[in-house]
Design a protein around this motif. Structure first.
Motif, PDB file in Angstrom:
ATOM      1  N   PHE A  18      20.525 -18.115  29.247  1.00 18.25           N
ATOM      2  CA  PHE A  18      20.963 -17.047  30.228  1.00 18.25           C
ATOM      3  C   PHE A  18      20.376 -15.615  30.065  1.00 18.25           C
ATOM      4  CE2 PHE A  18      24.129 -13.664  30.534  1.00 18.25           C
ATOM      5  CZ  PHE A  18      24.443 -13.744  31.829  1.00 18.25           C
ATOM      6  N   ASP A  19      20.158 -15.145  28.877  1.00 20.07           N
ATOM      7  CA  ASP A  19      19.627 -13.519  28.954  1.00 20.07           C
ATOM      8  C   ASP A  19      18.345 -13.549  29.433  1.00 20.07           C
ATOM      9  OD1 ASP A  19      18.324 -15.350  26.921  1.00 20.07           O
ATOM     10  OD2 ASP A  19      18.907 -14.030  25.167  1.00 20.07           O
ATOM     11  N   SER A  20      17.711 -14.724  29.248  1.00 22.27           N
ATOM     12  CA  SER A  20      16.067 -14.647  29.958  1.00 22.27           C
ATOM     13  C   SER A  20      16.320 -14.597  31.561  1.00 22.27           C
ATOM     14  CB  SER A  20      15.290 -15.613  29.601  1.00 22.27           C
ATOM     15  OG  SER A  20      14.027 -15.961  30.159  1.00 22.27           O
ATOM     16  N   VAL A  21      17.142 -15.475  32.196  1.00 21.82           N
ATOM     17  CA  VAL A  21      17.535 -15.347  33.687  1.00 21.82           C
ATOM     18  C   VAL A  21      17.941 -14.096  34.089  1.00 21.82           C
ATOM     19  CG1 VAL A  21      18.569 -16.485  35.476  1.00 21.82           C
ATOM     20  CG2 VAL A  21      17.813 -17.947  33.442  1.00 21.82           C
ATOM     21  N   SER A  47      23.174 -21.860  32.613  1.00 16.15           N
ATOM     22  CA  SER A  47      22.005 -21.553  31.731  1.00 16.15           C
ATOM     23  C   SER A  47      22.673 -21.544  30.359  1.00 16.15           C
ATOM     24  CB  SER A  47      21.539 -20.148  32.226  1.00 16.15           C
ATOM     25  OG  SER A  47      21.020 -20.158  33.209  1.00 16.15           O
ATOM     26  N   PRO A  48      21.967 -21.982  29.162  1.00 18.21           N
ATOM     27  CA  PRO A  48      22.664 -22.013  27.995  1.00 18.21           C
ATOM     28  C   PRO A  48      22.599 -20.550  27.353  1.00 18.21           C
ATOM     29  CG  PRO A  48      20.448 -23.044  27.697  1.00 18.21           C
ATOM     30  CD  PRO A  48      20.971 -22.784  29.356  1.00 18.21           C
ATOM     31  N   ILE A  49      23.477 -20.146  26.474  1.00 21.03           N
ATOM     32  CA  ILE A  49      23.332 -19.041  25.621  1.00 21.03           C
ATOM     33  C   ILE A  49      22.599 -18.968  24.448  1.00 21.03           C
ATOM     34  CG2 ILE A  49      25.552 -18.231  26.717  1.00 21.03           C
ATOM     35  CD1 ILE A  49      26.858 -18.812  24.202  1.00 21.03           C
ATOM     36  N   LYS A  50      22.425 -20.344  23.984  1.00 15.08           N
ATOM     37  CA  LYS A  50      21.300 -20.525  22.829  1.00 15.08           C
ATOM     38  C   LYS A  50      20.439 -21.560  23.425  1.00 15.08           C
ATOM     39  CE  LYS A  50      25.317 -20.149  19.767  1.00 15.08           C
ATOM     40  NZ  LYS A  50      25.973 -20.749  18.543  1.00 15.08           N
ATOM     41  N   GLN A  63      25.941 -25.182  23.130  1.00 15.96           N
ATOM     42  CA  GLN A  63      25.019 -24.324  23.367  1.00 15.96           C
ATOM     43  C   GLN A  63      25.375 -23.581  24.560  1.00 15.96           C
ATOM     44  OE1 GLN A  63      24.218 -24.358  20.738  1.00 15.96           O
ATOM     45  NE2 GLN A  63      22.480 -25.584  20.122  1.00 15.96           N
ATOM     46  N   PHE A  64      26.284 -23.891  25.467  1.00 15.02           N
ATOM     47  CA  PHE A  64      26.820 -23.107  26.683  1.00 15.02           C
ATOM     48  C   PHE A  64      28.185 -22.336  26.214  1.00 15.02           C
ATOM     49  CE2 PHE A  64      24.004 -26.308  28.177  1.00 15.02           C
ATOM     50  CZ  PHE A  64      23.510 -25.792  29.531  1.00 15.02           C
ATOM     51  N   HIS A 117      31.220 -12.463  29.507  1.00 17.56           N
ATOM     52  CA  HIS A 117      31.737 -13.621  30.297  1.00 17.56           C
ATOM     53  C   HIS A 117      30.933 -14.253  31.390  1.00 17.56           C
ATOM     54  CE1 HIS A 117      35.943 -11.625  29.446  1.00 17.56           C
ATOM     55  NE2 HIS A 117      35.482 -11.832  28.208  1.00 17.56           N
ATOM     56  N   LEU A 118      29.900 -13.629  31.589  1.00 23.30           N
ATOM     57  CA  LEU A 118      29.212 -14.049  32.739  1.00 23.30           C
ATOM     58  C   LEU A 118      28.201 -15.273  32.661  1.00 23.30           C
ATOM     59  CD1 LEU A 118      28.125 -13.081  35.606  1.00 23.30           C
ATOM     60  CD2 LEU A 118      26.250 -11.863  34.666  1.00 23.30           C
ATOM     61  N   ALA A 119      28.071 -15.591  31.562  1.00 25.03           N
ATOM     62  CA  ALA A 119      27.127 -16.636  31.327  1.00 25.03           C
ATOM     63  C   ALA A 119      28.232 -18.009  31.453  1.00 25.03           C
ATOM     64  CB  ALA A 119      26.733 -16.889  29.728  1.00 25.03           C
ATOM     65  N   ALA A 120      29.385 -17.800  31.500  1.00 25.55           N
ATOM     66  CA  ALA A 120      30.214 -19.186  31.284  1.00 25.55           C
ATOM     67  C   ALA A 120      30.347 -19.726  33.087  1.00 25.55           C
ATOM     68  CB  ALA A 120      31.696 -18.683  31.273  1.00 25.55           C
ATOM     69  N   TYR A 121      29.917 -18.853  34.098  1.00 22.51           N
ATOM     70  CA  TYR A 121      29.891 -19.282  35.154  1.00 22.51           C
ATOM     71  C   TYR A 121      28.311 -19.563  35.860  1.00 22.51           C
ATOM     72  CZ  TYR A 121      34.411 -17.204  35.317  1.00 22.51           C
ATOM     73  OH  TYR A 121      35.770 -16.970  34.964  1.00 22.51           O
ATOM     74  N   THR A 122      27.438 -19.963  34.707  1.00 26.30           N
ATOM     75  CA  THR A 122      26.198 -20.535  35.220  1.00 26.30           C
ATOM     76  C   THR A 122      25.762 -21.674  34.395  1.00 26.30           C
ATOM     77  OG1 THR A 122      24.859 -19.282  33.521  1.00 26.30           O
ATOM     78  CG2 THR A 122      25.460 -17.871  35.151  1.00 26.30           C
TER      79      THR A 122
END
Length: 376
Positions: A123-126, A112-115, A197-198, A105-110
Motif C-alpha cells: 500500500f505505501d508503495s502505491v 494492497s497489503p500493508i506488509k 498482511q492486509f 485507515h486508508l489501506a483498509a479500503y484497498t
C-alpha cells in the motif's frame, strides 16, 4: 502527409502510449511496430510521465502546454482507472470519504497489503506513486487528500471526519454485538487491525464451530477469524465494494491461512452489488437489518450534524437537541458518540447565552496562536 504524434495529442488530448500508438497506426496506415517506435522517439514539447507503473509498461504522454490542465487530469484519472487498478482503489477510497481519509485507515479500503506479500505491491508503495504523480497529497501528518482537479466534488475535511467517526461508532457497536453473542472471543476484537498482511476495519478471533479448526500438529483448537470492512455509501455500487472482494481473493489464495468469515458492513447497496458480493460468499451486513432502521437514521444524521456543525449550532440548535434525545435511546451506544459531539454541545451552550459568532472544527496554525505551540 503523415499525422504527427503532436497533431494527435493536440486533437485528442493526453493519453497512454498504447492508445497513442494505435491512433498513429490508424491515421498513417503504418505497422504497430512502426507506430510504437514513433511514440517512443517523439520529443519536442512531448513529455512522457513515468510516475505511474501502467500495465504493459505504458507511459502517459502529453504536450507541455497540457500539463496539469483539466484535460490532463481527466485523462490521467481515466488512465489510472484502466491501467493501474491498485492506484484507482486509493482514489475510490478517498472519494468514499469526501476526498480525504486518515492515512492509518486508508489501506483498509484497498486490495494492497500493508506488509510484504509476494507478487503484490504494498500500500505505501502505491500511495507514493500517486503522490509523485500529484494525484494525491498530504493534508498533514494524519490525512491524505485528492489533489486539486481529481475530485468530482470539493474535498471536505469536516465530512471526512464525520464519516470516520460514524465508521468507528458502527464498528465498535458491531464488535460489541459479536462479543455479546459469543461469535468472537471476548476482549479480542480489534478495530483497524491487520490479518493476512492486509488492513481490515475489524478483525477478531472466533472459536465458533465450523470457523475454528483443530491443529493436528499442535494438538489444539486454532481460532478462525471474523474480518469486516465498512462502506457508508447510501447506495454502494460494485465499484464501491470491489476492493473487499479483491482483498479476500488474495487472502484465500494463501496456502496456509486460518479460516475466516468475510463480512461487509454497508449502509445501502445496489442490487447488482449485492449479487456481486453473494457470488464471492461475502456476508452482507446491512446496518439497518443489524441495528434497526432508527440506528441507520441516527448514523446518517450523525454524519450530517458533524459535517454542518457550525450551522447546526448557530441556526438549528433544536436539531441538535432532537438528535441527542434520539441518541440517548440507544443503550450504551451514546457513549461512543459523546466525544465526537462534545464541541457541538459546548457550542450549543454558548448559543443559549447569546453568542452570535461561532466556528467549529477550524484548523488554527501555530503562528496564529498566542502560545505558539508547534501543532494545530
Amino acid at each position: 502527409m503523415l499525422k504527427s504524434i503532436k497533431d494527435i495529442l493536440m486533437e485528442r488530448g493526453p493519453m497512454l502510449s498504447g492508445e497513442l500508438a494505435q491512433l498513429y497506426e490508424e491515421a498513417n496506415a503504418v505497422s504497430n511496430v512502426a507506430a510504437r517506435k514513433a511514440v517512443s522517439r517523439a520529443h519536442d514539447e512531448i513529455f512522457k510521465s513515468r510516475d505511474i507503473p501502467f500495465k504493459n509498461k505504458q507511459k502517459f504522454v502529453y504536450l507541455e502546454a497540457q500539463f496539469r490542465t483539466p484535460y490532463y487530469r481527466k485523462a490521467m484519472l481515466l488512465a489510472v482507472k484502466d491501467s493501474y487498478k491498485l492506484g484507482y482503489e486509493i482514489i475510490k477510497a478517498l472519494v468514499l470519504h469526501a476526498g480525504i481519509a486518515s492515512r492509518e485507515h486508508l489501506a483498509a479500503y484497498t486490495a494492497s497489503p500493508i506488509k510484504n506479500v509476494s507478487g503484490h505491491q504494498r500500500f505505501d508503495s502505491v500511495l507514493e506513486r500517486l503522490k509523485t504523480a500529484h494525484i494525491v497529497e498530504e493534508l498533514d501528518e494524519r490525512y491524505i487528500q485528492l489533489a486539486d482537479g481529481y475530485a468530482e466534488t470539493p474535498v471536505s475535511l469536516k465530512r471526512a471526519k464525520a464519516i470516520e467517526i460514524a465508521e468507528t461508532v458502527t464498528l465498535t457497536d458491531f464488535c460489541d454485538l459479536l462479543r455479546n453473542t459469543n461469535v468472537i472471543s471476548f476482549e479480542k476484537g480489534k478495530i483497524w487491525n491487520d490479518f493476512g498482511q492486509f488492513l481490515w476495519c475489524l478483525s477478531a478471533p472466533s472459536y465458533v464451530h465450523g470457523v475454528a479448526a483443530w491443529d493436528k500438529k499442535e494438538l489444539r483448537l486454532k481460532p478462525g477469524f471474523m474480518l469486516a470492512d465498512i462502506v457508508l455509501q447510501y447506495n454502494a455500487s460494485v465499484e464501491d465494494v470491489s476492493f473487499f472482494v479483491e482483498k479476500i481473493k488474495i487472502v484465500r489464495s494463501y496456502r496456509a491461512i486460518s479460516n475466516f468469515v468475510p463480512i461487509l458492513l454497508v449502509y445501502g447497496l445496489e442490487h447488482q452489488a449485492l449479487q456481486y458480493l453473494k457470488e464471492y460468499n461475502v456476508v452482507v451486513a446491512l446496518i439497518g437489518n443489524i441495528f434497526g432502521d432508527k440506528y441507520k437514521q441516527m448514523l446518517g444524521e450523525l454524519i450530517e450534524v458533524i459535517t454542518n456543525a457550525t450551522e447546526v449550532a448557530l441556526n438549528e440548535p433544536e436539531r441538535l437537541n432532537k438528535f441527542l434525545d434520539e441518541l440517548l435511546k440507544f443503550d450504551g451506544r451514546h457513549n461512543n458518540v459523546a466525544g465526537a459531539l462534545f464541541e457541538l454541545m459546548v457550542a450549543n451552550f454558548y448559543t443559549t447565552i447569546g453568542q452570535q459568532y461561532l466556528e467549529i472544527n477550524k484548523r488554527i496554525a501555530a503562528h496564529e496562536t498566542l502560545s505558539g505551540r508547534p501543532r494545530d
